[in-house]
Design a protein around this motif. Structure first.
Motif, PDB file in Angstrom:
ATOM      1  N   MET A 103       0.841  -1.177   0.000  1.00 37.52           N
ATOM      2  CA  MET A 103       0.000   0.000   0.000  1.00 37.52           C
ATOM      3  C   MET A 103       0.887   1.242   0.000  1.00 37.52           C
ATOM      4  O   MET A 103       1.791   1.377   0.807  1.00 37.52           O
ATOM      5  N   THR A 104       0.631   2.159  -0.909  1.00 40.76           N
ATOM      6  CA  THR A 104       1.383   3.399  -0.978  1.00 40.76           C
ATOM      7  C   THR A 104       0.635   4.480  -0.201  1.00 40.76           C
ATOM      8  O   THR A 104      -0.552   4.683  -0.406  1.00 40.76           O
ATOM      9  N   HIS A 105       1.330   5.130   0.680  1.00 39.11           N
ATOM     10  CA  HIS A 105       0.747   6.226   1.458  1.00 39.11           C
ATOM     11  C   HIS A 105       1.171   7.541   0.825  1.00 39.11           C
ATOM     12  O   HIS A 105       2.256   7.655   0.280  1.00 39.11           O
ATOM     13  N   THR A 106       0.307   8.518   0.906  1.00 36.87           N
ATOM     14  CA  THR A 106       0.695   9.836   0.437  1.00 36.87           C
ATOM     15  C   THR A 106       0.986  10.711   1.654  1.00 36.87           C
ATOM     16  O   THR A 106       0.398  10.537   2.714  1.00 36.87           O
ATOM     17  N   ILE A 107       1.902  11.615   1.456  1.00 33.37           N
ATOM     18  CA  ILE A 107       2.248  12.540   2.519  1.00 33.37           C
ATOM     19  C   ILE A 107       2.019  13.957   2.009  1.00 33.37           C
ATOM     20  O   ILE A 107       2.046  14.198   0.804  1.00 33.37           O
ATOM     21  N   PRO A 108       1.791  14.900   2.904  1.00 31.10           N
ATOM     22  CA  PRO A 108       1.578  16.283   2.478  1.00 31.10           C
ATOM     23  C   PRO A 108       2.789  16.838   1.733  1.00 31.10           C
ATOM     24  O   PRO A 108       3.930  16.516   2.064  1.00 31.10           O
ATOM     25  N   GLN A 109       2.537  17.670   0.755  1.00 32.80           N
ATOM     26  CA  GLN A 109       3.615  18.287  -0.014  1.00 32.80           C
ATOM     27  C   GLN A 109       3.996  19.659   0.531  1.00 32.80           C
ATOM     28  O   GLN A 109       5.129  20.093   0.382  1.00 32.80           O
ATOM     29  N   ASP A 110       3.065  20.339   1.152  1.00 34.23           N
ATOM     30  CA  ASP A 110       3.347  21.630   1.767  1.00 34.23           C
ATOM     31  C   ASP A 110       4.292  21.409   2.954  1.00 34.23           C
ATOM     32  O   ASP A 110       4.017  20.550   3.808  1.00 34.23           O
ATOM     33  N   PRO A 111       5.402  22.142   3.025  1.00 33.87           N
ATOM     34  CA  PRO A 111       6.384  21.895   4.089  1.00 33.87           C
ATOM     35  C   PRO A 111       5.829  22.001   5.510  1.00 33.87           C
ATOM     36  O   PRO A 111       6.182  21.192   6.373  1.00 33.87           O
ATOM     37  N   ILE A 112       4.958  22.950   5.764  1.00 36.17           N
ATOM     38  CA  ILE A 112       4.416  23.103   7.117  1.00 36.17           C
ATOM     39  C   ILE A 112       3.469  21.953   7.461  1.00 36.17           C
ATOM     40  O   ILE A 112       3.501  21.411   8.572  1.00 36.17           O
ATOM     41  N   MET A 113       2.651  21.560   6.509  1.00 34.56           N
ATOM     42  CA  MET A 113       1.765  20.408   6.726  1.00 34.56           C
ATOM     43  C   MET A 113       2.593  19.135   6.872  1.00 34.56           C
ATOM     44  O   MET A 113       2.278  18.269   7.695  1.00 34.56           O
ATOM     45  N   LEU A 114       3.657  19.023   6.088  1.00 35.03           N
ATOM     46  CA  LEU A 114       4.546  17.877   6.171  1.00 35.03           C
ATOM     47  C   LEU A 114       5.204  17.818   7.549  1.00 35.03           C
ATOM     48  O   LEU A 114       5.326  16.745   8.143  1.00 35.03           O
ATOM     49  N   LEU A 115       5.610  18.938   8.069  1.00 31.63           N
ATOM     50  CA  LEU A 115       6.213  19.018   9.396  1.00 31.63           C
ATOM     51  C   LEU A 115       5.264  18.468  10.453  1.00 31.63           C
ATOM     52  O   LEU A 115       5.626  17.602  11.252  1.00 31.63           O
ATOM     53  N   SER A 116       4.050  18.964  10.447  1.00 36.14           N
ATOM     54  CA  SER A 116       3.059  18.525  11.421  1.00 36.14           C
ATOM     55  C   SER A 116       2.765  17.034  11.283  1.00 36.14           C
ATOM     56  O   SER A 116       2.753  16.289  12.273  1.00 36.14           O
ATOM     57  N   PHE A 117       2.541  16.599  10.068  1.00 41.87           N
ATOM     58  CA  PHE A 117       2.244  15.194   9.801  1.00 41.87           C
ATOM     59  C   PHE A 117       3.398  14.299  10.251  1.00 41.87           C
ATOM     60  O   PHE A 117       3.189  13.298  10.953  1.00 41.87           O
ATOM     61  N   THR A 118       4.608  14.652   9.853  1.00 44.46           N
ATOM     62  CA  THR A 118       5.774  13.833  10.155  1.00 44.46           C
ATOM     63  C   THR A 118       6.020  13.758  11.658  1.00 44.46           C
ATOM     64  O   THR A 118       6.219  12.666  12.208  1.00 44.46           O
ATOM     65  N   ASN A 119       5.989  14.884  12.336  1.00 47.46           N
ATOM     66  CA  ASN A 119       6.225  14.864  13.784  1.00 47.46           C
ATOM     67  C   ASN A 119       5.149  14.073  14.520  1.00 47.46           C
ATOM     68  O   ASN A 119       5.445  13.362  15.481  1.00 47.46           O
TER      69      ASN A 119
END
Length: 60
Positions: A1-17
């Motif tokens: 299964m492939t997951h998508t992650i946010p492309q916007d850096p700030i959204m990516l920061l929140s998601f990743t943390n």
């Protein structure tokens, strides 16, 4: 299964943390699970002045 992650850096920061805090012991595990290059995440978040801290397992 492939997951998508946010492309916007700030959204990516929140998601990743959040993912690191709740589900993964380190950035490498997170990247493997999401099938994404670790360098890509690091470089993308450096654009908004965040770096990965291994001791806290988060971008700060």
């Amino acid at each position: 299964m492939t997951h998508t992650i946010p492309q916007d850096p700030i959204m990516l920061l929140s998601f990743t943390n959040t993912q690191l805090r709740d589900h993964f012991n380190n950035l490498t595990e997170f990247c493997k699970a999401y099938m994404i290059d670790e360098t890509h995440i690091i470089q993308k978040l450096q654009l908004v002045d965040y770096t990965y801290n291994e001791n806290t397992n988060q971008f700060i």
